[in-house]
Design an enzyme around this catalytic site. Sequence first.
Site, mmCIF file in Angstrom:
data_model
loop_
_atom_site.group_PDB
_atom_site.id
_atom_site.type_symbol
_atom_site.label_atom_id
_atom_site.label_comp_id
_atom_site.label_asym_id
_atom_site.label_seq_id
_atom_site.Cartn_x
_atom_site.Cartn_y
_atom_site.Cartn_z
ATOM 1 N N PHE B 132 -48.979 58.011 58.620
ATOM 2 C CA PHE B 132 -47.760 57.920 57.829
ATOM 3 C C PHE B 132 -46.711 58.866 58.421
ATOM 4 C CE2 PHE B 132 -44.888 58.471 54.269
ATOM 5 C CZ PHE B 132 -44.644 57.139 53.987
ATOM 6 N N ASP B 203 -54.528 64.885 54.875
ATOM 7 C CA ASP B 203 -53.604 64.245 53.944
ATOM 8 C C ASP B 203 -54.431 63.220 53.164
ATOM 9 O OD1 ASP B 203 -51.875 62.459 52.707
ATOM 10 O OD2 ASP B 203 -50.393 62.510 54.307
ATOM 11 N N TYR B 228 -48.888 59.893 42.809
ATOM 12 C CA TYR B 228 -48.199 58.696 42.290
ATOM 13 C C TYR B 228 -48.812 57.388 42.745
ATOM 14 C CZ TYR B 228 -45.715 59.238 46.760
ATOM 15 O OH TYR B 228 -45.411 59.407 48.090
ATOM 16 N N LYS B 229 -49.904 57.455 43.526
ATOM 17 C CA LYS B 229 -50.555 56.219 43.957
ATOM 18 C C LYS B 229 -51.738 55.949 43.012
ATOM 19 C CE LYS B 229 -49.084 56.946 48.754
ATOM 20 N NZ LYS B 229 -48.165 55.804 48.893
ATOM 21 N N ARG B 371 -50.206 44.383 53.097
ATOM 22 C CA ARG B 371 -51.173 45.306 52.486
ATOM 23 C C ARG B 371 -51.468 44.905 51.042
ATOM 24 N NH1 ARG B 371 -49.507 51.442 52.668
ATOM 25 N NH2 ARG B 371 -48.107 50.638 51.054
#
Lengths: 412, 412
Positions: B132, B203, B228-229, B371
């Site tokens: 990312f 991460d 937040y995921k 995805r």
Amino acid sequence: MSAPVTIPGTREQCAALDAVDPLAPFRKEFTLPANGVYLDGNSLGVLPVRTPEVVRRTVEEEWGRDLITSWNKHGWTELPYTLGDRIAPLVGAGAGEVVVCDSVSVNLFKLLTAALRMRPGRRTVLGERDTFPTDLYIAEGVTGLFEGGSSVLMPSVDDLDAYLDEGVAAVVLSHVDYRTGRLLDMAEITARVHRAGALMIWDVCHSVGAVPIELTACDVDFAVGCTYKYLNAGPCAPAFLYAAPRHHAVAEQPLTGWFGHAEPFAFDSGYRPAEGIGRFLTSFPSLLALSGLRATLEIWEQVDLREVRAKSLALTGLFIEQAQGLDVVTPRRPEERGSQVAIRHPDGFPVVQAMIERGVIGDFRAPDLIRFGFTPLYVSYTEVWDAAAALREVLASGEWRAERFNRRGAVT
Amino acid sequence: MSAPVTIPGTREQCAALDAVDPLAPFRKEFTLPANGVYLDGNSLGVLPVRTPEVVRRTVEEEWGRDLITSWNKHGWTELPYTLGDRIAPLVGAGAGEVVVCDSVSVNLFKLLTAALRMRPGRRTVLGERDTFPTDLYIAEGVTGLFEGGSSVLMPSVDDLDAYLDEGVAAVVLSHVDYRTGRLLDMAEITARVHRAGALMIWDVCHSVGAVPIELTACDVDFAVGCTYKYLNAGPCAPAFLYAAPRHHAVAEQPLTGWFGHAEPFAFDSGYRPAEGIGRFLTSFPSLLALSGLRATLEIWEQVDLREVRAKSLALTGLFIEQAQGLDVVTPRRPEERGSQVAIRHPDGFPVVQAMIERGVIGDFRAPDLIRFGFTPLYVSYTEVWDAAAALREVLASGEWRAERFNRRGAVT
């Protein structure tokens, strides 16, 4: 800026001023303590009446119902910019010069690092010893990353000339002192700093929303500010950052997160900063946090800051007059005063607690300062009259000596 | 961790698994799209049913009514620590090892800077080229502050040994790849990095809440993660940071804001870091933002991550089986798979749009990846079966070629 200030001399005069106060209609916009006077809006602004519904919509409709489509449907992607543009008039800046992101400390870190890079021959950051500490701590953190870097603390801004040597890359000052409420002359100081070849960074946390600010007119390089004091965006709401357009192309801040990238959604492996103010972004602020700011800015768009300033000076002037005999450390000259009044008292902590028991909410700052903040949108003249009377009574009665007022631990 | 995974072969078998799913009771905890299947919880988790009320209380009662007294009365001052302690079990860490603050990017900046200082003879930060991007951008930002610093990108973690030379101070890797969904072996890689004398920073944004994580057992030095995921704390909710206790006394992070000070409310002019994990704090997170995290952690405290992992592998395995013939880039071996499945398709963008029109919400990542994220707390086997069927139909029918699906601009 310097309209003549009328200071009422009786409670009746206060009531008369309240009756004709052009800002009085704003009071109904805020949720105020039922039985009390809130004089701590310089620490944490109160809840606007409209905010719960804006937050609810953000939570239930934007996040809950529309989910990822909100990035476009509700303009999420643009919020750091659009909210910055809505703050810009409050600080005398133009569109594209203010961005909402991170915290004051993090934003100051970005700007100070950029400033040191813009003055490669200079390695000192200059600040005031008694300014709000996080600014000094961040200056320490930044200068520690540069060979030969150092954070130098002046005893006071009055010593500026003695400290402004050729080693100074940037000066960081608080527009209004968080303790004394002293307001600095932004134009004059910025010019002096520039003449010495340094960059000027203003912290406007304690002035934005209380004092008209003219960043562009004062030729300021950079500024940081918060939105949770006079702006009422909510506890620890996102901060904002200003950068003069002349620096946009050259400033290199090191917190190069993906939202500061020229094309965040290209997912390139190499960093390429956005054009303009966007390069100061790092990551995206919490949408719940931003919702409080979205709500309160609807109010600020209706406010005339000249009226705010006039009333602020009248309220602080009134309190200072009614506090005669006390050790008021706030400047009496209107042009040197922000929107708070501080009184030095060796037993400031229990005095503040005794005032709170009487319904007057101020706060205490170690070692010996009692602070009262005056927020013109929701504090009335009569309230200030009564608060001053309460303070005199608390001190005269000695009621603050009661044991219950001496328990520490309060964070205000 | 590696319980045998049952992959249903018919829709009836899916329904049967749903009927006995130990996680099925959690589904009612979440607000789900009325007519659709949400397979994007790896980008933005859905709204927990209990969250609006927690947010409302925070706004109206804590901020609105109790104002500054909330710092003590509602434990605000402790929240970065108490919420960190509640996240700790989700990442295999102990109390006092995780703190909630800032964003992933800002936290990574702190940790990478600290890591480079802990390895003074080494100036390289090593990462994966296709990870990312914000992690890579931050590595660039940090190494740019160190003389001779450089951010080096491996083509893939499979090349790690070739890149792990004596110049590497720290390795930053994503536990689960945001594109492919590949899950890395945290223990083995951490050990390898340590043998080379470097520090390991993970991460865990794409694994926390979906994959059991064992930071302590894997001897990890530092980690960052988002909430937040899979954790469902709300859009761009505050991040968290882990630091192994052995590093607490020596790590020097440069974002030295006042909440990382040993005594924030002493208002000292000099910075003195807090003991323990507190030194990684900078400023205070938004209380509105934190309220979303407070709410969702009430759910997570009831969750058995082994059940999450077992169902996650079954759901992703089911989707992969039903996507036969497509270019699935997600590893088929369960131990190498996170909780998402990615499919390469040259027209991935319109295919995703066509899927959304059919009510199956996935997302697209440039240049060519479709995805689908599988969140075991609220996605059922039957939904995954139907989603895979929808994908086959969209591709077989060519309906994605319609002009309306080819307008860009969506941020997902």
